[in-house]
Design a protein around this motif. Structure first.
Motif, PDB file in Angstrom:
ATOM      1  N   GLY A  52       0.948  -1.298   0.036  1.00 49.17           N
ATOM      2  CA  GLY A  52      -0.018   0.212   0.011  1.00 49.17           C
ATOM      3  C   GLY A  52       0.838   1.186  -0.178  1.00 49.17           C
ATOM      4  O   GLY A  52       2.045   1.315  -0.012  1.00 49.17           O
ATOM      5  N   LEU A  53       0.265   2.189  -0.071  1.00 50.20           N
ATOM      6  CA  LEU A  53       0.725   3.692   0.204  1.00 50.20           C
ATOM      7  C   LEU A  53       1.128   4.120   1.425  1.00 50.20           C
ATOM      8  O   LEU A  53       0.040   4.295   2.142  1.00 50.20           O
ATOM      9  CB  LEU A  53      -0.117   4.677  -0.945  1.00 50.20           C
ATOM     10  CG  LEU A  53       0.570   6.128  -1.037  1.00 50.20           C
ATOM     11  CD1 LEU A  53       1.911   5.956  -1.764  1.00 50.20           C
ATOM     12  CD2 LEU A  53      -0.512   7.121  -1.291  1.00 50.20           C
ATOM     13  N   LYS A  54       2.396   4.599   1.999  1.00 49.29           N
ATOM     14  CA  LYS A  54       2.547   4.716   2.977  1.00 49.29           C
ATOM     15  C   LYS A  54       3.364   6.220   3.024  1.00 49.29           C
ATOM     16  O   LYS A  54       3.666   6.571   2.108  1.00 49.29           O
ATOM     17  CB  LYS A  54       3.384   3.723   3.879  1.00 49.29           C
ATOM     18  CG  LYS A  54       2.957   2.513   3.971  1.00 49.29           C
ATOM     19  CD  LYS A  54       3.546   1.328   3.207  1.00 49.29           C
ATOM     20  CE  LYS A  54       2.760  -0.021   2.884  1.00 49.29           C
ATOM     21  NZ  LYS A  54       1.608  -0.193   4.245  1.00 49.29           N
ATOM     22  N   LYS A  55       3.992   6.775   4.266  1.00 46.92           N
ATOM     23  CA  LYS A  55       4.811   7.693   4.265  1.00 46.92           C
ATOM     24  C   LYS A  55       6.016   7.616   5.286  1.00 46.92           C
ATOM     25  O   LYS A  55       5.593   6.937   6.390  1.00 46.92           O
ATOM     26  CB  LYS A  55       4.077   8.867   4.639  1.00 46.92           C
ATOM     27  CG  LYS A  55       3.096   9.667   3.566  1.00 46.92           C
ATOM     28  CD  LYS A  55       2.481  10.796   4.109  1.00 46.92           C
ATOM     29  CE  LYS A  55       1.684  11.756   3.006  1.00 46.92           C
ATOM     30  NZ  LYS A  55       2.580  11.966   1.914  1.00 46.92           N
ATOM     31  N   VAL A  56       7.204   8.062   5.033  1.00 46.07           N
ATOM     32  CA  VAL A  56       8.321   7.878   6.076  1.00 46.07           C
ATOM     33  C   VAL A  56       7.669   8.824   7.461  1.00 46.07           C
ATOM     34  O   VAL A  56       7.352  10.166   7.104  1.00 46.07           O
ATOM     35  CB  VAL A  56       9.579   8.585   5.440  1.00 46.07           C
ATOM     36  CG1 VAL A  56      10.554   8.676   6.441  1.00 46.07           C
ATOM     37  CG2 VAL A  56      10.072   7.595   4.387  1.00 46.07           C
TER      38      VAL A  56
END
Length: 231
Positions: free
Chosen positions: A153-157
């Protein structure tokens, strides 16, 4: 994020290197197994990969070459048998090489997010792109094993720690960049093709982890997709 949430993330992240540490110690201390005389089911494929005469019959020289490959990448038992695990590693290497400098040819990693780190679990490759421009990579990575898969999926640091050490296992996780519930990019000292994989983190070589550290920042997007072979 709050201190409590961060502590939870660190604890979860710490589990990611339990297996790699075991594999490092195991690979370094294990004695080379005796060379087998058995012909493996992938004998011809393995012979071709290693540049050996392709006759489909095990020889002492074949075994020595296969055993050296197995030892280098931590494949156990390292008895020189051309079995499914050894061929699986070689086949993955060939598929990775075939990608060349177009890792997002299928367009599965978003090109409308600006700077983004992509992770293709199927090919065990990662790269950084900016729109459709390739910034760095692709590079081989080592993701979560069966039961500890790196989540898609789409994540963020959300947190970075260049000298991170697990508070539970006292295991170093250099250049750690966390992006999902304790799962992070970080460097390890084992082969990127060392089976069966991590406990969820995206393992990288020190060179690649350092480069990711210099190119990414908190808030940058990470997109993980595909499915690791064997999971």
């Amino acid at each position: 994020m709050g201190d409590k949430s961060r502590r939870v993330a660190v604890v979860l992240g710490a589990t990611a290197l339990v297996a790699p540490l075991t594999l490092v110690l195991g690979a370094g201390s294990a004695q080379a197994a005796s060379c087998t005389t058995q012909t493996g089911p992938y004998q011809k494929q393995v012979e071709k990969f290693l540049g050996r005469p392709v006759d489909g019959r095990q020889s002492a020289a074949d075994c020595k070459a296969i055993q050296a490959f197995q030892t280098k990448h931590g494949i156990q038992p390292n008895a020189g048998y051309a079995g499914p695990v050894t061929w699986g590693v070689m086949d993955l290497m060939l598929k990775q090489k075939a990608v060349g400098n177009k890792p997002n040819k299928d367009g599965k990693c978003p090109v409308n997010k600006g700077r983004i780190a992509c992770v293709n679990l199927t090919l065990q490759l990662s790269w950084i792109q900016d729109g459709s421009k390739l910034v760095y990579g692709p590079v081989p990575v080592r993701t979560g094993r069966d039961g500890y898969e790196t989540r898609t999926g789409l994540k963020k640091v959300y947190w970075r720690n260049i000298d991170h050490v697990s508070s539970i296992y006292d295991v170093p996780m250099p250049y750690a960049q966390f992006f999902d519930g304790g799962q992070a990019f970080h460097s390890v000292g084992v082969s990127m093709w060392n089976p069966p994989g991590s406990h969820g983190c995206v393992n990288m070589t020190k060179t690649d982890a350092k480069k990711y550290w210099s190119l990414l920042k908190k808030g940058d997007d990470v997109y993980v997709y595909g499915r690791k072979p064997g999971t």
